[in-house]
Design a protein around this motif. Structure first.
Motif, PDB file in Angstrom:
ATOM      1  N   TRP A 151       0.079   6.665  -7.294  1.00  0.00           N
ATOM      2  CA  TRP A 151      -0.339   6.837  -5.902  1.00  0.00           C
ATOM      3  C   TRP A 151       0.748   7.564  -5.106  1.00  0.00           C
ATOM      4  O   TRP A 151       0.439   8.444  -4.292  1.00  0.00           O
ATOM      5  N   ASN A 152       1.995   7.228  -5.324  1.00  0.00           N
ATOM      6  CA  ASN A 152       3.071   7.902  -4.597  1.00  0.00           C
ATOM      7  C   ASN A 152       3.102   9.398  -4.877  1.00  0.00           C
ATOM      8  O   ASN A 152       3.460  10.200  -4.014  1.00  0.00           O
ATOM      9  N   HIS A 180      -4.567   0.533   3.931  1.00  0.00           N
ATOM     10  CA  HIS A 180      -3.993   0.423   2.592  1.00  0.00           C
ATOM     11  C   HIS A 180      -3.367  -0.958   2.422  1.00  0.00           C
ATOM     12  O   HIS A 180      -2.863  -1.533   3.370  1.00  0.00           O
ATOM     13  N   TRP A 181      -3.380  -1.473   1.196  1.00  0.00           N
ATOM     14  CA  TRP A 181      -2.646  -2.688   0.884  1.00  0.00           C
ATOM     15  C   TRP A 181      -1.688  -2.404  -0.264  1.00  0.00           C
ATOM     16  O   TRP A 181      -1.870  -1.474  -1.042  1.00  0.00           O
ATOM     17  N   SER A 182      -0.639  -3.193  -0.351  1.00  0.00           N
ATOM     18  CA  SER A 182       0.350  -3.071  -1.421  1.00  0.00           C
ATOM     19  C   SER A 182       0.746  -4.468  -1.857  1.00  0.00           C
ATOM     20  O   SER A 182       0.994  -5.345  -1.023  1.00  0.00           O
ATOM     21  N   THR A 184      -1.331  -0.854  -5.403  1.00  0.00           N
ATOM     22  CA  THR A 184      -1.754  -0.411  -4.080  1.00  0.00           C
ATOM     23  C   THR A 184      -3.260  -0.192  -4.103  1.00  0.00           C
ATOM     24  O   THR A 184      -3.877  -0.095  -5.167  1.00  0.00           O
ATOM     25  N   ASN A 226       7.913  -2.496  -3.348  1.00  0.00           N
ATOM     26  CA  ASN A 226       7.892  -1.256  -4.132  1.00  0.00           C
ATOM     27  C   ASN A 226       8.307  -0.037  -3.327  1.00  0.00           C
ATOM     28  O   ASN A 226       8.350   1.072  -3.845  1.00  0.00           O
ATOM     29  N   ARG A 233      -2.797  -9.826  -1.406  1.00  0.00           N
ATOM     30  CA  ARG A 233      -3.567  -8.629  -1.723  1.00  0.00           C
ATOM     31  C   ARG A 233      -4.904  -8.701  -1.003  1.00  0.00           C
ATOM     32  O   ARG A 233      -5.762  -9.493  -1.360  1.00  0.00           O
TER      33      ARG A 233
END
Length: 429
Positions: A81-82, A115-117, A122, A342, A417
């Motif tokens: 994702w990053n 967004h969630w992490s 994620t 993260n 989450r």
């Protein structure tokens, strides 16, 4: 709501008389994800992370429901994702047309979507009151992935009967964790918790007390939601509790007074000595993410309980010298009370709780040795005598003779989450 294990423990100071056990944390040669060069910066393919994460996700609720899914697998797993975050956009189907979510006044970031992490994962979350179609798309290449979030509205009702689906006699785990699924309401399994939530009250009292405590929005009582009690969503949902003594829990209808009472028994540890021994071996191997978890040693043959955690001491071997793990300047590890971050390049550690207590580390970048100590007389400030027992461990990355396995629960690192529940309480039955 999801279970959150709040095990915020500060490291202990030097100078305790200790009985030490040594454990080996073996690496797989990983480096923090942020230091790895991105394989791609644009999306060439997207696939659903799992069957539970699309294409169709169904939820029900009174008026609205929350949804969440893990980010897709990008470029066949070659990109994270990053790597591709700047290339991914979100559209919503409106009147048969796909419309960018940022142009819709009905969708506000961090209000009803975002967004969630969580512990290296994620994803996206949405709060919806109608069935909605969502599309992720590549801004550069036009690649798309569609989701259908199905909503079923539930009508409210009041409670006329309750029958336990688990319990009502429940034994808490060593960590004090216990829980039970919602009872059957009105003798009809089709009547969900959401339908009766507004009519349900929760009361608690110690087993040796005659006074019921209303724990709803009553922090002054010591019962704090999502700290020492709350709700989980898996398996139809229910209540969880973290206790330090045996208690009764009463669910009661506001309208009819119908109730059901549960008993959660917490067994205090009886120690004849404070000798510690490994819980399940002394050699552990990190997973593909550089994550590793180890259970805390047994005390006198039994797992430690919450009030004993502050007595432990943790040290790491750095260039042949044992230093305090909590001293980040010397150990190279930062304590993460709220779970793995993260967004940080730091080597991190913390507590996990899943029936027993343990420690997690991430990322492990090289083989290392950790030793864990406990006062010989079990008293942090009034220790007597000194004994140091060091176990020999192999620095090679290998599994113990019992096979390669992760200690249970080490991924449950005080994290949340949205739209999911990964924290299983110790349930009855």
């Amino acid at each position: 709501m999801k279970r959150s294990y709040a095990a915020e423990r500060r490291y202990l100071q030097k100078g305790l008389s200790l009985f030490f056990a040594v454990v080996m944390l073996a690496s797989v040669g990983l480096w923090p994800a942020s230091k790895v060069k991105a394989a791609d910066s644009t999306v060439t393919s997207m696939d659903y992370f799992s069957a539970a994460d699309g294409p169709v996700i169904s939820k029900s609720g009174v008026g609205q429901a929350s949804y969440g899914f893990v980010m897709p697998i990008f470029n066949g797993g070659a990109a994270t994702w990053n790597d591709v975050a700047q290339d991914v956009g979100v559209k919503v189907k409106v009147g048969g047309n796909w419309v960018d979510i940022d142009s819709l006044s009905s969708f506000i970031y961090n209000q009803n979507w975002g967004h969630w992490s969580d512990g290296g994962f994620t994803g996206y979350w949405f709060t919806l009151s109608a069935t909605t179609e969502i599309q992720l798309y590549s801004k550069a290449n036009g690649v798309t992935l569609d989701y259908r979030l199905v909503f079923q509205n539930i009508n409210k009702t009041t409670i006329t009967a309750m029958t336990p689906t688990q319990g009502p006699q429940i034994t808490a785990s060593f960590t004090g964790g216990a829980g039970f699924t919602y009872p059957t309401f009105n003798n009809d399994p089709a009547v969900t918790y959401a339908a009766v939530a507004d009519d349900l009250k929760v009361y608690v009292k110690p087993v040796n007390s005659s006074t019921w405590i209303d724990i709803d929005n009553n922090a002054a009582s010591g019962w704090i939601y999502d700290h020492n009690f709350g709700q989980f969503t898996d398996g139809g949902g229910g209540y969880w509790f973290n206790v330090t003594e045996s208690i009764h829990v009463k669910l009661e209808s506001k309208a009819s007074g119908v109730n059901v009472v549960y008993t959660i028994t917490f067994n205090e540890a009886v120690r004849n000595s404070y000798v510690i021994t490994p819980y399940e071996g002394t050699t552990f191997t990190a997973d593909a993410n550089g994550s590793i978890g180890i259970p805390l040693p047994k005390i006198d043959g039994g797992a430690p309980i919450g009030k004993e955690l502050d007595n432990f001491v943790y040290q790491i071997n750095i260039n042949g010298q044992w230093v305090e793990l909590g001293n980040s300047g010397q150990s190279g590890f930062t304590y993460a009370a709220n779970g793995y971050n993260n967004m940080s390049d730091a080597n991190q550690w913390g507590y996990w709780a899943d029936y027993i207590y343990g420690l997690w580390f991430q990322p492990i970048q090289e083989d290392m040795q950790i030793r864990i100590g406990y006062p010989l007389n079990g008293q942090k400030r009034r220790q007597r005598g000194q004994q140091l027992r060091q176990l020999h461990v192999d620095r090679q990355s290998r599994c113990s003779s019992s096979g390669c396995k992760r200690p249970r629960g080490y991924c449950d690192r005080d994290t949340k989450r949205p739209g999911h529940s990964r924290h299983e309480p110790h349930l009855a039955g």
